[in-house]
Design a protein around this motif. Structure first.
Motif, PDB file in Angstrom:
ATOM      1  N   THR A   9       0.865  -1.182   0.000  1.00 20.02           N
ATOM      2  CA  THR A   9       0.000   0.000   0.000  1.00 20.02           C
ATOM      3  C   THR A   9       0.898   1.227   0.000  1.00 20.02           C
ATOM      4  N   LYS A  10       0.757   2.097  -1.000  1.00 27.49           N
ATOM      5  CA  LYS A  10       1.648   3.245  -1.145  1.00 27.49           C
ATOM      6  C   LYS A  10       0.909   4.579  -1.070  1.00 27.49           C
ATOM      7  N   GLY A  11      -0.383   4.560  -0.801  1.00 24.22           N
ATOM      8  CA  GLY A  11      -1.158   5.787  -0.665  1.00 24.22           C
ATOM      9  C   GLY A  11      -2.580   5.442  -0.278  1.00 24.22           C
ATOM     10  N   GLY A  12      -3.379   6.467   0.048  1.00 20.31           N
ATOM     11  CA  GLY A  12      -4.752   6.223   0.459  1.00 20.31           C
ATOM     12  C   GLY A  12      -4.829   5.294   1.657  1.00 20.31           C
ATOM     13  N   PHE A  13      -3.920   5.455   2.628  1.00 19.03           N
ATOM     14  CA  PHE A  13      -3.777   4.506   3.723  1.00 19.03           C
ATOM     15  C   PHE A  13      -5.044   4.445   4.573  1.00 19.03           C
ATOM     16  N   PRO A  14      -5.569   3.247   4.838  1.00 16.66           N
ATOM     17  CA  PRO A  14      -6.656   3.128   5.810  1.00 16.66           C
ATOM     18  C   PRO A  14      -6.161   3.508   7.204  1.00 16.66           C
ATOM     19  N   ALA A  15      -7.078   3.833   8.096  1.00 23.23           N
ATOM     20  CA  ALA A  15      -6.705   4.320   9.420  1.00 23.23           C
ATOM     21  C   ALA A  15      -6.009   3.262  10.267  1.00 23.23           C
ATOM     22  N   ARG A  16      -6.139   1.995   9.910  1.00 19.32           N
ATOM     23  CA  ARG A  16      -5.508   0.944  10.717  1.00 19.32           C
ATOM     24  C   ARG A  16      -3.986   0.926  10.576  1.00 19.32           C
ATOM     25  N   PHE A  17      -3.451   1.599   9.542  1.00 20.72           N
ATOM     26  CA  PHE A  17      -2.005   1.642   9.339  1.00 20.72           C
ATOM     27  C   PHE A  17      -1.433   2.954   9.866  1.00 20.72           C
ATOM     28  N   GLY A  18      -0.261   2.863  10.483  1.00 20.52           N
ATOM     29  CA  GLY A  18       0.397   4.073  10.974  1.00 20.52           C
ATOM     30  C   GLY A  18       1.861   3.804  11.262  1.00 20.52           C
ATOM     31  N   GLY A  19       2.597   4.882  11.538  1.00 19.34           N
ATOM     32  CA  GLY A  19       3.983   4.745  11.940  1.00 19.34           C
ATOM     33  C   GLY A  19       5.006   4.985  10.853  1.00 19.34           C
ATOM     34  N   ARG A  20       4.600   5.062   9.568  1.00 16.45           N
ATOM     35  CA  ARG A  20       5.522   5.330   8.477  1.00 16.45           C
ATOM     36  C   ARG A  20       4.846   6.283   7.491  1.00 16.45           C
ATOM     37  N   LEU A  21       5.670   6.957   6.673  1.00 18.85           N
ATOM     38  CA  LEU A  21       5.143   7.976   5.770  1.00 18.85           C
ATOM     39  C   LEU A  21       4.780   7.453   4.386  1.00 18.85           C
ATOM     40  N   SER A  22       5.519   6.465   3.865  1.00 19.01           N
ATOM     41  CA  SER A  22       5.451   6.196   2.428  1.00 19.01           C
ATOM     42  C   SER A  22       4.723   4.928   2.024  1.00 19.01           C
ATOM     43  N   SER A  23       4.852   3.844   2.774  1.00 16.52           N
ATOM     44  CA  SER A  23       4.214   2.613   2.318  1.00 16.52           C
ATOM     45  C   SER A  23       4.073   1.625   3.465  1.00 16.52           C
ATOM     46  N   VAL A  24       3.217   0.653   3.236  1.00 14.57           N
ATOM     47  CA  VAL A  24       3.061  -0.499   4.129  1.00 14.57           C
ATOM     48  C   VAL A  24       3.184  -1.756   3.274  1.00 14.57           C
ATOM     49  N   ILE A  25       4.109  -2.628   3.634  1.00 13.60           N
ATOM     50  CA  ILE A  25       4.265  -3.919   2.952  1.00 13.60           C
ATOM     51  C   ILE A  25       3.867  -4.988   3.961  1.00 13.60           C
ATOM     52  N   GLU A  26       2.713  -5.587   3.715  1.00 17.59           N
ATOM     53  CA  GLU A  26       2.134  -6.536   4.665  1.00 17.59           C
ATOM     54  C   GLU A  26       2.304  -7.951   4.115  1.00 17.59           C
ATOM     55  N   MET A  27       2.997  -8.793   4.883  1.00 19.18           N
ATOM     56  CA  MET A  27       3.262 -10.169   4.474  1.00 19.18           C
ATOM     57  C   MET A  27       2.705 -11.137   5.510  1.00 19.18           C
ATOM     58  N   GLN A  28       2.035 -12.164   5.022  1.00 18.85           N
ATOM     59  CA  GLN A  28       1.493 -13.206   5.887  1.00 18.85           C
ATOM     60  C   GLN A  28       2.206 -14.518   5.607  1.00 18.85           C
ATOM     61  N   MET A  29       2.662 -15.167   6.670  1.00 17.19           N
ATOM     62  CA  MET A  29       3.278 -16.479   6.518  1.00 17.19           C
ATOM     63  C   MET A  29       2.215 -17.559   6.367  1.00 17.19           C
ATOM     64  N   LYS A  30       2.579 -18.624   5.676  1.00 14.30           N
ATOM     65  CA  LYS A  30       1.709 -19.796   5.628  1.00 14.30           C
ATOM     66  C   LYS A  30       1.507 -20.330   7.045  1.00 14.30           C
TER      67      LYS A  30
END
Length: 810
Positions: A216-237
């Motif tokens: 996610t690089k813009g239009g961040f939902p309110a659940r994300f915070g703490g960084r300015l530019s992006s969120v890279i969310e990874m889920q393990m098997k």
């Protein structure tokens, strides 16, 4: 104003859910979990739709869905997901119904190529309110050619528009003009602070252990915070619940192995363990003279996960990641002296997660999180003095350690509202510089440790609201805080995004998001190196803040399984960080200099300054995720500038990661059930660099000291000419363009009992492009004319590199 915001949050979190439930007695709800058939893996992002009606939802990150309807007629529910066969259920529902679904992967045992289009009911990019978000199927990541055959999640994300690519030896992510520290990398809810192996050539994320990757690089939902530019969310098997599954691979520099299996016969529990290690140290060992010493380099990764299913309402997960890079050397002398030196860095994360279903419409995920990143450099000298072994040890340590928790709720009262709310807290401990000096000769032991404790917290609420069929709005508010013994921050972060569907396959979108970042990465290099330091905001170094606007359109081409997105953005950044002129990283200062500075009352935040930045541009992405031919074309046009009062005479300058044009073409073609072809071509405008624009010589008078530092006799003055460079403005030079072509071919074969093996041959940088790594000046002397010509020389790092790897699964 503060009280008003707090009451608004409390209203959204505690009052709306109960009032909505009280007013919904005439509705019925279908809920459950969607899993992968054959493994039992929970599937996030599955579209759950009512056929022939614009009513639907997607499963959350934990595979849960809840769909509340206002009709008691017979309905048809469609479950659809990229890479899986759609499932359809027709039923006349009661007031409440639990329906757990298993989806079958599209390609079964490679006996035939099954090419399916997306279900017409599947949620499309034109129907999703979220913008500036991309996801890449894990299988597609494994099919794209990579350096030395090492499949790399972050390298693939660098091929997306808005994410800077190019430059070998750099696994840093630079999103929409942001820095390497402005990206939140999350692995099973735990932040990862340094994502590079081998000084940036590879990332720490092993694709075999991952289930999903989303940027996610813009239009961040309110659940994300703490960084300015992006969120890279990874889920393990989670681990295969049906049967034992093993897969692995052998490459030129490393090997990997994954094992997953159910625990017991009730199929309520499973485990996964995945490991990867390089054997560069073993390859170079035959060329080292053991009599003189030893040395080498290696890295390893270990992913592990175990879970237990207590039933429909409760699930428990424990996962962890452990990785390390080690570089070491031992020098032995004939007189018994031994010098040992080295450096190592690594991450450790652990997450204990509890999923709880309160009722058919309210889902909760709570996580307890641990994350630790540490960098260490050391030197040990051992010698014999008067038949006694003495030792001198010097070590430098830097780390950041987090202990935190977070709780997120998904509340789905009706098809018009999808509400998320929650809170989080993180206890940081920063150690920018810990120095240990041990000297047996003078019986000295010195331990200079600087620890800084901080608490970061946040509370949020957001609602995806559908007032009518063609309009979706996601509005939310996040309240974040950061507290140390010196500073206290409290900031509201409003977010809003909307999508208007002009047609069934065409939508126009817009978003605005405010973000705050309370931690900083001190770096005087262009890449995220292990020597870079994580530090908190202080009274001298305020929190970073950004405001980003984005607008665009999304178009689906159903008949061709294509999705097109076009977006423009404008981002302002405050209080971004840079070293002052003449300052350097703490490591370069050296332990003795650091100890002296501490005695003088100086600290690391005296060496840095803060300023402003702005970035704007446009992005185009044409993507195809299913079919015989998959891949994407991404293009970015962007501008990024910085301004610091204490740098470049206060004038605005191009940022180092400014890149005017960025283009990537990625294709994967299943030629037959046995052969897969792939290729990538990338092009990018060169980075902005600072080089001297001129130089001048001056006559230096230095009494008693020669130009080589040799003391002279008293009263003697050395006269010599010294050359001084004139750099002009900051980042005044543009490097040559970066481009390269990678190709690969995979040969698959199905063995007995469904065992599969794959040989892959790939070539990195096929046409051997000498891309710039750094520049320096060289002097050429002409004897005939007795003149010296100064030339700017480009140095490259990697040329054409073929690789061969073997992988298997059963």
């Amino acid at each position: 104003m503060k009280k008003c915001l707090q009451w608004s949050i409390l209203y959204l979190i505690f009052i709306i859910p109960f009032t909505s439930k009280a007013q919904s007695n005439d509705r019925f709800t279908i809920n459950g979990y969607v899993r992968e058939k054959g493994s039992g893996e929970l599937l996030p992002g599955v579209s759950v739709y009512v056929k022939n009606k614009k009513i639907g939802i997607q499963t959350n990150n934990y595979g849960f869905y809840s769909l509340t309807l206002n009709t008691s007629e017979e309905i048809t529910i469609v479950y659809s997901f990229v890479g899986y066969r759609s499932e359809t259920k027709t039923l006349k529902v009661p007031k409440k119904l639990e329906m757990n679904i298993e989806l079958t992967p599209d390609i079964q045992e490679l006996k035939e190529i099954i090419v399916r289009g997306n279900s017409p009911e599947q949620q499309k990019v034109s129907e999703n309110v979220q913008m500036s978000q991309v996801s890449v199927p894990i299988q597609q990541i494994k099919e794209i050619p990579a350096l030395l055959g090492e499949k790399d999640v972050l390298k693939v994300l660098q091929l997306m528009p808005g994410v800077q690519k190019g430059s070998e030896g750099n696994s840093g992510i630079y999103v929409r003009g942001g820095g390497a520290d402005q990206n939140l990398l999350i692995l099973d809810d735990a932040p990862v602070y340094n994502a590079s192996h081998l000084f940036g050539f590879f990332s720490v994320f092993n694709g075999d252990a991952l289930k999903s990757v989303e940027l996610t690089k813009g239009g961040f939902p309110a659940r994300f915070g703490g960084r300015l530019s992006s969120v890279i969310e990874m889920q393990m098997k989670e681990g295969n619940r049906e049967k034992l599954h093993v897969e692995g691979g052998i490459g030129l520099i490393s090997s990997r192995l994954l094992v997953e299996s159910p625990i017991g016969k009730n199929k309520k529990s499973s485990f996964l363990i995945s490991g990867r290690r390089t054997y560069i140290d073993a390859l170079v060992r035959p060329f080292i003279n053991k009599k003189d010493g030893d040395g080498g380099y290696y890295f390893y990764d270990l992913n592990a996960k175990v879970n237990y299913d207590f039933g429909q309402n409760n699930k428990l997960y424990l996962s962890g990641y452990f990785g390390k890079d080690v570089f070491f050397g031992i020098d032995k002398q004939t007189d018994g002296t031994q010098n040992e030196f080295g450096l190592d860095w690594g991450n450790q994360t652990a997450t204990l997660r509890w999923n709880h279903l309160y009722n058919e419409r309210l889902f909760m995920n709570s996580s307890f999180i641990f994350s630790n990143y540490q960098f260490k450099i050391y030197a040990v000298d051992q010698s014999l003095q008067q038949n006694k072994k003495v030792e001198y040890e010097l070590s430098y340590l830097s780390n950041i350690r987090d202990v935190g928790f977070k709780t997120d709720f998904d509340y789905l009262p009706n098809p018009q509202h999808s509400i998320k709310f929650g809170f989080s807290g993180t206890f940081h401990q920063f150690s920018p510089s810990s120095i240990v000096v041990k000297d047996d000769v003078i019986s000295k032991y010195q331990n200079n440790v600087e620890n800084i404790d901080a608490t970061e917290s946040g509370i949020y609420a957001e609602d995806t609201y559908k007032p009518f069929d063609r309009l979706k709005i996601n509005a939310g508010l996040r309240l974040s805080s950061f507290v140390t013994n010196k500073v206290k921050y409290f900031n509201p972060e409003p977010r809003v995004a909307m999508a208007y569907s002009a047609r069934n396959d065409l939508a126009f979108k817009a978003s605005f998001a405010t973000m705050n970042q309370y931690i900083h990465l001190l770096s005087n290099s262009g890449a995220s190196l292990p020597t870079d330091l994580w530090v908190p905001s202080t009274d001298k170094l305020p929190a970073q803040r950004s405001r980003q606007f984005a607008m665009g359109m999304a178009k689906d081409f159903d008949e061709k399984n294509l999705a097109l997105t076009v977006e423009g953005y404008y981002k302002e950044m405050d209080n971004i960080v840079a070293y002052k002129e003449g300052s350097s990283s703490l490591l370069q200062d050296g332990p003795e200099e650091l100890a002296k500075e501490k005695e003088q009352g100086k600290s690391w935040d005296d060496q840095v300054t803060s300023g402003k930045g702005r970035s704007y541009g446009a992005e185009i992405l044409l993507q195809r995720k299913v079919g015989k031919l998959t891949g994407w074309i991404g293009y970015t046009l962007s501008w990024t500038k910085h301004q610091f009062d204490e740098l470049n005479f206060g004038k605005e300058f191009w940022a180092k990661n400014d890149r005017r044009h960025d283009l990537s073409v990625v294709g994967v073609y299943h030629l037959s059930p046995r052969i897969t072809l792939s290729g990538t071509w990338v092009y990018g405008t060169g980075n902005a660099l600072t080089i001297p624009t001129a130089s001048y010589s001056a006559n230096v008078h230095n009494p008693g000291i020669s130009p080589f530092g040799i003391p002279g006799s008293t009263g003697y003055t050395y006269n010599y000419f010294r050359e001084y460079p004139d750099y002009g403005e900051r980042n005044n030079f543009r490097a040559e363009a970066y481009h390269r072509l990678d190709i690969g071919v995979q040969f698959h074969k199905i063995m007995k009992k469904g065992h599969e093996r794959t040989w892959e041959f790939s070539i990195y940088n096929l046409y051997n492009r000498k891309n710039p790594y750094f520049y320096s000046f060289t002097n050429t002397y002409n004897n005939a004319t007795q003149t010296t010509t100064r030339n700017l020389t480009r140095y490259s790092l990697l040329g054409i590199i073929p690789s061969l790897s073997y992988s298997f699964k059963f």
